[in-house]
Design an enzyme around this catalytic site. Sequence first.
Site, mmCIF file in Angstrom:
data_model
loop_
_atom_site.group_PDB
_atom_site.id
_atom_site.type_symbol
_atom_site.label_atom_id
_atom_site.label_comp_id
_atom_site.label_asym_id
_atom_site.label_seq_id
_atom_site.Cartn_x
_atom_site.Cartn_y
_atom_site.Cartn_z
ATOM 1 C CG HIS A 107 -1.983 1.020 1.075
ATOM 2 N ND1 HIS A 107 -1.982 2.321 1.488
ATOM 3 C CD2 HIS A 107 -3.239 1.030 0.646
ATOM 4 C CE1 HIS A 107 -2.754 3.052 1.376
ATOM 5 N NE2 HIS A 107 -3.733 2.374 1.019
ATOM 6 C CD GLU A 176 -5.609 1.727 -2.883
ATOM 7 O OE1 GLU A 176 -6.551 1.745 -2.046
ATOM 8 O OE2 GLU A 176 -4.475 1.172 -2.411
#
Length: 257
Positions: A107, A176
């Site tokens: 992430h 993302e």
Amino acid sequence: MTSTQPPRRRILGFSTKMYFSHARTKSYLSSILPHLTAEQNAQSVSSLDLFIIPDFLSLPSAVSQTRGSPLLVGAQDCHWDDTGAFTGEISPAVLAEVGVRIVELGHAERRRLFGETDESTARKAAAAARNGLIPLVCVGEVSRGSVDEAAREVAGQVEVVMRAVPRDKEVVLAYEPVWAIGAAEPAAADHVVGVATRLRALSCVADRRGPVRIVYGGSAGPGTFAKLKDGLDGLFLGRFAHDPEQFWKTIQEVATA
């Protein structure tokens, strides 16, 4: 070369990051599970793969609480080795042992705050796959730019992971754009679909035997998936999904889009 991958199921879920207490995780599951197990919802729920990724301390109880339901439990990270002198790290073998099914890796927060790289993320993805877990690998460009610029930057991240994970293993890519995380609005649909289309065309993705699904994260919410359904396989939701009723509403939207 024609892709040998099986048909892709839609997938939808979210991470609690460090927002939830142990008690709140249990309460959340108590609220969402009746929706997922109700007989009248069986058809829509059965068409999706659903997951929640709580904090590490909540994993055993979450696995126990969701047993027999369609909700898969994931972890927010893992180490690249199964055992060893790695104080404070989380073994992917132990995650599998306690019933975890998915591991979120790479992430943007972990890359920014803890110096994680494409290479370390790829090693972790390989370890997850080795232990029968699904690597959910977060990828995305840092700065806002054109579709072509974004695709080139993200392709490098994807290629490193795909080289590390055996060709017959499943991978989920959470696209993302870093600039869209926490933004008031998600990235434009044509941008997201354009990048996802280019990622699917990469030989390291198209030529795999195992399924590769691409989901969108980054301020995803109500109505997002309807704009992305032709190019994406689902959503990796943020804080919007921390309300169980909103999560259920989004599940219904994705199932019927």
